[in-house]
Design a protein around this motif. Structure first.
Motif, PDB file in Angstrom:
ATOM      1  N   GLY A 211       0.808  -1.214   0.000  1.00 52.27           N
ATOM      2  CA  GLY A 211       0.000   0.000   0.000  1.00 52.27           C
ATOM      3  C   GLY A 211       0.839   1.259   0.000  1.00 52.27           C
ATOM      4  O   GLY A 211       0.578   2.191  -0.769  1.00 52.27           O
ATOM      5  N   SER A 212       1.848   1.306   0.848  1.00 50.69           N
ATOM      6  CA  SER A 212       2.680   2.506   0.922  1.00 50.69           C
ATOM      7  C   SER A 212       3.544   2.671  -0.328  1.00 50.69           C
ATOM      8  O   SER A 212       3.774   3.784  -0.795  1.00 50.69           O
ATOM      9  CB  SER A 212       3.559   2.473   2.172  1.00 50.69           C
ATOM     10  N   LEU A 213       4.014   1.554  -0.889  1.00 50.30           N
ATOM     11  CA  LEU A 213       4.812   1.636  -2.115  1.00 50.30           C
ATOM     12  C   LEU A 213       3.985   2.222  -3.262  1.00 50.30           C
ATOM     13  O   LEU A 213       4.478   3.057  -4.031  1.00 50.30           O
ATOM     14  CB  LEU A 213       5.347   0.259  -2.503  1.00 50.30           C
ATOM     15  N   ARG A 214       2.745   1.786  -3.390  1.00 52.80           N
ATOM     16  CA  ARG A 214       1.879   2.326  -4.453  1.00 52.80           C
ATOM     17  C   ARG A 214       1.642   3.813  -4.275  1.00 52.80           C
ATOM     18  O   ARG A 214       1.417   4.538  -5.252  1.00 52.80           O
ATOM     19  CB  ARG A 214       0.537   1.583  -4.471  1.00 52.80           C
ATOM     20  N   ALA A 215       1.685   4.273  -3.032  1.00 54.44           N
ATOM     21  CA  ALA A 215       1.468   5.693  -2.760  1.00 54.44           C
ATOM     22  C   ALA A 215       2.739   6.518  -2.930  1.00 54.44           C
ATOM     23  O   ALA A 215       2.708   7.736  -2.742  1.00 54.44           O
ATOM     24  CB  ALA A 215       0.924   5.866  -1.347  1.00 54.44           C
ATOM     25  N   GLY A 216       3.846   5.867  -3.273  1.00 57.06           N
ATOM     26  CA  GLY A 216       5.084   6.591  -3.518  1.00 57.06           C
ATOM     27  C   GLY A 216       6.027   6.679  -2.338  1.00 57.06           C
ATOM     28  O   GLY A 216       7.033   7.391  -2.389  1.00 57.06           O
ATOM     29  N   MET A 217       5.721   5.942  -1.258  1.00 58.71           N
ATOM     30  CA  MET A 217       6.595   5.939  -0.085  1.00 58.71           C
ATOM     31  C   MET A 217       7.642   4.837  -0.196  1.00 58.71           C
ATOM     32  O   MET A 217       7.578   3.982  -1.082  1.00 58.71           O
ATOM     33  CB  MET A 217       5.762   5.731   1.189  1.00 58.71           C
ATOM     34  N   GLN A 218       8.593   4.853   0.715  1.00 52.75           N
ATOM     35  CA  GLN A 218       9.493   3.725   0.894  1.00 52.75           C
ATOM     36  C   GLN A 218       8.903   2.832   1.992  1.00 52.75           C
ATOM     37  O   GLN A 218       8.063   3.273   2.775  1.00 52.75           O
ATOM     38  CB  GLN A 218      10.892   4.211   1.273  1.00 52.75           C
ATOM     39  N   ALA A 219       9.344   1.572   2.017  1.00 51.81           N
ATOM     40  CA  ALA A 219       8.734   0.640   2.976  1.00 51.81           C
ATOM     41  C   ALA A 219       9.755  -0.346   3.511  1.00 51.81           C
ATOM     42  O   ALA A 219      10.683  -0.748   2.815  1.00 51.81           O
ATOM     43  CB  ALA A 219       7.580  -0.113   2.315  1.00 51.81           C
ATOM     44  N   VAL A 220       9.540  -0.728   4.759  1.00 47.02           N
ATOM     45  CA  VAL A 220      10.308  -1.794   5.402  1.00 47.02           C
ATOM     46  C   VAL A 220       9.311  -2.788   5.985  1.00 47.02           C
ATOM     47  O   VAL A 220       8.331  -2.398   6.635  1.00 47.02           O
ATOM     48  CB  VAL A 220      11.216  -1.239   6.521  1.00 47.02           C
ATOM     49  N   HIS A 221       9.567  -4.070   5.747  1.00 50.54           N
ATOM     50  CA  HIS A 221       8.707  -5.114   6.319  1.00 50.54           C
ATOM     51  C   HIS A 221       9.324  -5.620   7.611  1.00 50.54           C
ATOM     52  O   HIS A 221      10.491  -5.988   7.660  1.00 50.54           O
ATOM     53  CB  HIS A 221       8.543  -6.281   5.346  1.00 50.54           C
ATOM     54  N   LEU A 222       8.530  -5.651   8.680  1.00 52.26           N
ATOM     55  CA  LEU A 222       8.959  -6.168   9.974  1.00 52.26           C
ATOM     56  C   LEU A 222       8.446  -7.592  10.127  1.00 52.26           C
ATOM     57  O   LEU A 222       7.232  -7.822  10.189  1.00 52.26           O
ATOM     58  CB  LEU A 222       8.423  -5.282  11.101  1.00 52.26           C
ATOM     59  N   SER A 223       9.362  -8.556  10.182  1.00 47.89           N
ATOM     60  CA  SER A 223       8.969  -9.973  10.189  1.00 47.89           C
ATOM     61  C   SER A 223       8.861 -10.574  11.585  1.00 47.89           C
ATOM     62  O   SER A 223       8.341 -11.677  11.743  1.00 47.89           O
ATOM     63  CB  SER A 223       9.978 -10.793   9.383  1.00 47.89           C
ATOM     64  N   HIS A 224       9.371  -9.883  12.600  1.00 46.49           N
ATOM     65  CA  HIS A 224       9.405 -10.423  13.962  1.00 46.49           C
ATOM     66  C   HIS A 224      10.004 -11.830  13.980  1.00 46.49           C
ATOM     67  O   HIS A 224       9.475 -12.748  14.629  1.00 46.49           O
ATOM     68  CB  HIS A 224       8.013 -10.433  14.592  1.00 46.49           C
ATOM     69  N   GLY A 225      11.084 -12.005  13.253  1.00 43.94           N
ATOM     70  CA  GLY A 225      11.805 -13.274  13.274  1.00 43.94           C
ATOM     71  C   GLY A 225      11.215 -14.361  12.420  1.00 43.94           C
ATOM     72  O   GLY A 225      11.658 -15.513  12.491  1.00 43.94           O
ATOM     73  N   GLN A 226      10.228 -14.031  11.585  1.00 48.49           N
ATOM     74  CA  GLN A 226       9.611 -15.012  10.681  1.00 48.49           C
ATOM     75  C   GLN A 226       9.728 -14.509   9.243  1.00 48.49           C
ATOM     76  O   GLN A 226       8.763 -13.971   8.683  1.00 48.49           O
ATOM     77  CB  GLN A 226       8.152 -15.257  11.049  1.00 48.49           C
ATOM     78  N   PRO A 227      10.909 -14.659   8.652  1.00 46.79           N
ATOM     79  CA  PRO A 227      11.166 -14.109   7.310  1.00 46.79           C
ATOM     80  C   PRO A 227      10.171 -14.625   6.277  1.00 46.79           C
ATOM     81  O   PRO A 227       9.711 -15.769   6.341  1.00 46.79           O
ATOM     82  CB  PRO A 227      12.585 -14.610   6.996  1.00 46.79           C
ATOM     83  N   THR A 228       9.841 -13.764   5.338  1.00 44.05           N
ATOM     84  CA  THR A 228       8.957 -14.131   4.242  1.00 44.05           C
ATOM     85  C   THR A 228       9.419 -13.406   2.992  1.00 44.05           C
ATOM     86  O   THR A 228      10.267 -12.511   3.058  1.00 44.05           O
ATOM     87  CB  THR A 228       7.498 -13.766   4.578  1.00 44.05           C
ATOM     88  N   SER A 229       8.875 -13.777   1.865  1.00 40.47           N
ATOM     89  CA  SER A 229       9.270 -13.168   0.597  1.00 40.47           C
ATOM     90  C   SER A 229       8.689 -11.765   0.484  1.00 40.47           C
ATOM     91  O   SER A 229       7.498 -11.548   0.726  1.00 40.47           O
ATOM     92  CB  SER A 229       8.772 -14.030  -0.562  1.00 40.47           C
ATOM     93  N   CYS A 230       9.543 -10.811   0.120  1.00 41.01           N
ATOM     94  CA  CYS A 230       9.135  -9.416  -0.005  1.00 41.01           C
ATOM     95  C   CYS A 230       9.211  -8.967  -1.463  1.00 41.01           C
ATOM     96  O   CYS A 230       9.931  -9.565  -2.263  1.00 41.01           O
ATOM     97  CB  CYS A 230      10.053  -8.519   0.831  1.00 41.01           C
ATOM     98  N   PRO A 231       8.490  -7.912  -1.813  1.00 40.82           N
ATOM     99  CA  PRO A 231       8.625  -7.348  -3.157  1.00 40.82           C
ATOM    100  C   PRO A 231      10.070  -6.925  -3.413  1.00 40.82           C
ATOM    101  O   PRO A 231      10.805  -6.598  -2.466  1.00 40.82           O
ATOM    102  CB  PRO A 231       7.694  -6.130  -3.126  1.00 40.82           C
TER     103      PRO A 231
END
Length: 243
Positions: free
Chosen positions: A195-215
């Protein structure tokens, strides 16, 4: 991978699942309330499954518009999935709605206060942007780690839920910044990151120790303090004018 911080003026955090989490869990709180007010015993796993399905339907629904009344209706409908027209429904709803407004039923993730303090010391604005309702002000106000973060963008107040672009536009207006000057940090890949990327922001995903695939190009951190490392805070940003 580091977060390019040359343009970033503000770091905006999602609330639930990113900075705060409920204690007892949502499933346990619902289970207790349904038993007390409706005389219904439901397995916690069934409540978790229903909750997950309901939240997913909101994210991918036809309309992401919302309001205080819409939020109340959503939670009421969710409770009715378990108790139907049970005579105890109203008391159950009132009890649960109030329960999640009380700061004593929430905790902050480790490193929350230290991370926010370090960001501010390095000149960044810090805000909270959440799919919630006005109860979030009471919750945050009662948690010392986040009570001083008074810039809060709440979906029921702005009229749009994440991942709507309109929600993130409201964030930018509130902070008086361009979207590319804002870094959104959250645990939800759809609502917070995409959502934030589409709006033109930068983004960080917080996994809380459970890594997943990110854009592609999205930085993932396992904890809040790791965000500081990824931002590569140094004397280059120390002394940045506060906003």
């Amino acid at each position: 991978m580091q977060v390019p911080q040359q343009q970033i003026q503000a770091v905006v955090f999602d609330a639930v699942g990113t900075l705060i989490y409920p204690v007892p869990s949502v499933a346990d709180a619902y289970r207790a309330a349904l038993a007390e007010h409706c005389g219904i015993e439901i397995d916690s796993a069934a409540i978790k499954a229903a909750f997950k399905t309901a939240m997913k339907s909101r994210t991918h629904g036809d309309s992401l518009a919302t309001s205080e009344e819409d939020e109340k209706s959503f939670w009421a409908d969710l409770i009715r999935r378990f108790c139907g027209d049970n005579a105890g429904f109203r008391n159950c709803f009132d009890s649960l709605f109030r329960h999640f407004a009380m700061a004593k039923h929430w905790r902050c993730f480790p490193g929350t206060q230290e991370t926010i303090t370090e960001l501010r010391d390095n000149g960044f604005q810090v805000a909270i942007a959440s799919n919630f309702d006005r109860r979030l002000d009471e919750v945050c106000g009662g948690l010392p780690e986040v009570s001083h973060v008074t810039e809060r963008i709440i979906s029921s107040v702005v009229g749009w839920r994440k991942p709507a672009t309109e929600f993130f536009q409201a964030v930018a207006r509130k902070l008086e910044l361009s979207p590319n000057q804002i870094l959104m940090v959250g645990d939800d890949l759809t609502n917070d990151v995409s959502g934030s990327l589409r709006a033109g922001m930068q983004a960080v995903h917080l996994s809380h120790g459970q890594p997943t695939s990110c854009p592609p190009g999205v930085v993932q951190v396992s904890s809040l303090p790791e965000l500081l490392t990824k931002l590569h805070l140094s004397t280059k940003v120390t002394g940045r004018a506060n906003h």
